[in-house]
Design a protein around this motif. Structure first.
Motif, short mmCIF file in Angstrom:
data_model
loop_
_atom_site.label_atom_id
_atom_site.label_comp_id
_atom_site.label_asym_id
_atom_site.label_seq_id
_atom_site.Cartn_x
_atom_site.Cartn_y
_atom_site.Cartn_z
N GLU A 141 -7.93 -1.25 -27.25
CA GLU A 141 -9.08 -0.52 -27.79
C GLU A 141 -9.32 0.78 -27.04
N SER A 142 -9.30 0.71 -25.71
CA SER A 142 -9.58 1.93 -24.94
C SER A 142 -8.44 2.93 -25.07
N ALA A 143 -7.19 2.43 -25.13
CA ALA A 143 -6.05 3.34 -25.30
C ALA A 143 -6.12 4.05 -26.64
N ARG A 144 -6.47 3.30 -27.69
CA ARG A 144 -6.58 3.93 -29.02
C ARG A 144 -7.73 4.93 -29.07
N ALA A 145 -8.82 4.61 -28.40
CA ALA A 145 -9.94 5.55 -28.36
C ALA A 145 -9.53 6.84 -27.67
N THR A 146 -8.76 6.74 -26.59
CA THR A 146 -8.29 7.92 -25.87
C THR A 146 -7.42 8.79 -26.77
N LEU A 147 -6.60 8.16 -27.62
CA LEU A 147 -5.69 8.90 -28.50
C LEU A 147 -6.33 9.28 -29.84
N GLY A 148 -7.57 8.85 -30.07
CA GLY A 148 -8.25 9.18 -31.32
C GLY A 148 -7.74 8.37 -32.50
N ILE A 149 -7.28 7.15 -32.25
CA ILE A 149 -6.76 6.29 -33.32
C ILE A 149 -7.85 5.30 -33.73
N THR A 150 -8.19 5.33 -35.00
CA THR A 150 -9.15 4.36 -35.56
C THR A 150 -8.52 3.73 -36.77
N THR A 151 -8.05 2.50 -36.62
CA THR A 151 -7.41 1.79 -37.72
C THR A 151 -7.55 0.30 -37.48
N SER A 152 -7.57 -0.46 -38.57
CA SER A 152 -7.57 -1.92 -38.47
C SER A 152 -6.16 -2.47 -38.69
N ARG A 153 -5.21 -1.58 -39.01
CA ARG A 153 -3.84 -2.01 -39.25
C ARG A 153 -3.06 -2.11 -37.94
N PRO A 154 -1.97 -2.87 -37.91
CA PRO A 154 -1.11 -2.89 -36.72
C PRO A 154 -0.56 -1.49 -36.44
N VAL A 155 -0.43 -1.17 -35.17
CA VAL A 155 0.10 0.14 -34.76
C VAL A 155 1.52 -0.05 -34.21
N VAL A 156 2.46 0.65 -34.82
CA VAL A 156 3.87 0.59 -34.44
C VAL A 156 4.22 1.88 -33.73
N GLY A 157 4.73 1.79 -32.51
CA GLY A 157 4.93 2.98 -31.70
C GLY A 157 6.36 3.34 -31.40
N TYR A 158 6.55 4.64 -31.19
CA TYR A 158 7.76 5.19 -30.59
C TYR A 158 7.28 6.14 -29.52
N VAL A 159 7.70 5.91 -28.27
CA VAL A 159 7.22 6.74 -27.17
C VAL A 159 8.43 7.25 -26.39
N GLY A 160 8.61 8.55 -26.39
CA GLY A 160 9.74 9.16 -25.68
C GLY A 160 10.17 10.44 -26.36
N ARG A 161 11.11 11.12 -25.74
CA ARG A 161 11.61 12.36 -26.34
C ARG A 161 12.16 12.07 -27.73
N LEU A 162 11.89 12.98 -28.69
CA LEU A 162 12.22 12.72 -30.08
C LEU A 162 13.72 12.88 -30.37
N LYS A 163 14.41 13.70 -29.59
CA LYS A 163 15.86 13.83 -29.69
C LYS A 163 16.42 13.96 -28.28
N THR A 164 17.71 13.66 -28.11
CA THR A 164 18.35 13.84 -26.82
C THR A 164 19.73 14.45 -27.03
N LEU A 165 20.06 15.44 -26.23
CA LEU A 165 21.35 16.14 -26.36
C LEU A 165 21.55 16.65 -27.78
N GLY A 166 20.44 16.97 -28.46
CA GLY A 166 20.49 17.41 -29.85
C GLY A 166 20.71 16.31 -30.85
N LEU A 167 20.76 15.06 -30.39
CA LEU A 167 21.04 13.93 -31.27
C LEU A 167 19.74 13.27 -31.75
N GLU A 168 19.75 12.82 -33.00
CA GLU A 168 18.65 12.02 -33.52
C GLU A 168 18.52 10.73 -32.71
N LYS A 169 17.30 10.25 -32.54
CA LYS A 169 17.07 8.99 -31.83
C LYS A 169 16.48 7.92 -32.75
#
Length: 255
Positions: free
Chosen positions: A85-113
């Protein structure tokens, strides 16, 4: 002891006569015979993955020179984790649905991740996506893709890059964490992704594509596996994990 991550320095360091350790993140594309000779003179060659070790043995590097040591994280960064709850409040997320995350650089060495695969999977699932990472031009590219597949700001939230000290908070905001890596040679043989160890430390269920480098660390008791490059299979496994929360929590705890 001399310790380097730069193979180009090996000949100079070995000539000093001081025991030399090479931490190897990827294999050279040329000068293979000289490289093998230098590896056999080193005290230790620390490979990030077992696949890399196997290739070096096939090239002729002595097994007694080789060890496998993956990436890692300082667990003190993850103790204590904020509540969802506190993490979502910090990020401005308000939802009752499950939250699915990806955390990290979006590409590496120019490659899709695999972020695009995750976005397509979210377009057919009743979940909210949290995409944390940069750089800015890649974030804009994936925001445009999300819009094209019909996702709105209520369905997916992009934070851009966050300071490393904020990563545990971003992970804590999620119900499930994903690593949808494509089956490219770099990911299959060379990577030991920092995000994998951060995900494990955050004690959230992990869904990952099935690659040998991931199998060095995780298996079916500690994670869920899906087919690389297949958004439909990723969506299926997401649904499976959400449908059985006790099993998902068990795997997260094992990780």
């Amino acid at each position: 002891v001399l310790y380097t991550r730069t193979p180009a320095l090996l000949s100079t360091l070995l000539a000093s006569g001081i025991p030399t350790i090479l931490e190897l993140h990827q294999l050279p594309r040329r000068g293979k015979s000289a490289f093998v000779r230098q590896c056999n003179q080193a005290a230790i060659v620390a490979c990030l993955t077992s696949a890399m070790k196997t290739i070096l043995q096939e090239w002729g590097v002595r097994e007694d020179r080789l060890i496998v040591e993956g990436d890692g994280v300082d667990l003190r960064r993850f103790t204590p984790l904020p509540s969802r709850e506190s993490a979502r409040a910090t990020l401005g997320i308000t939802t009752s649905r499950p939250v699915v995350g990806y955390v990290g650089r979006l590409k590496t060495l120019g490659l899709e991740k695999g972020v695009g695969i995750l976005i397509k999977a979210l377009s057919s699932a009743d979940m909210m996506g949290l995409i944390v990472g940069g750089p800015e031009n890649d974030r804009k590219e994936y925001e445009a893709l999300a819009k094209n597949v019909g996702l709105t700001s209520e369905d997916i939230h992009f934070t851009g890059a966050l300071d490393s000290k904020d990563v545990p908070m971003a992970l804590a905001a999620c119900d499930i964490l994903t690593m949808p890596f494509p089956d490219f040679p770099h990911y299959r043989f060379h990577m030991s992704p920092l995000k994998m160890f951060e995900y494990m430390a955050a004690e959230r269920p992990i869904i990952t594509t099935d690659l040998p480098t991931i199998r060095d660390v995780l298996n079916e008791t500690s994670a869920y596996f899906c087919k690389p490059g297949d958004s439909i299979d990723l969506a299926r496994v997401l649904q499976e994990a959400l449908a059985h929360p006790e099993e998902a929590e068990k795997r997260a705890a094992a990780a």
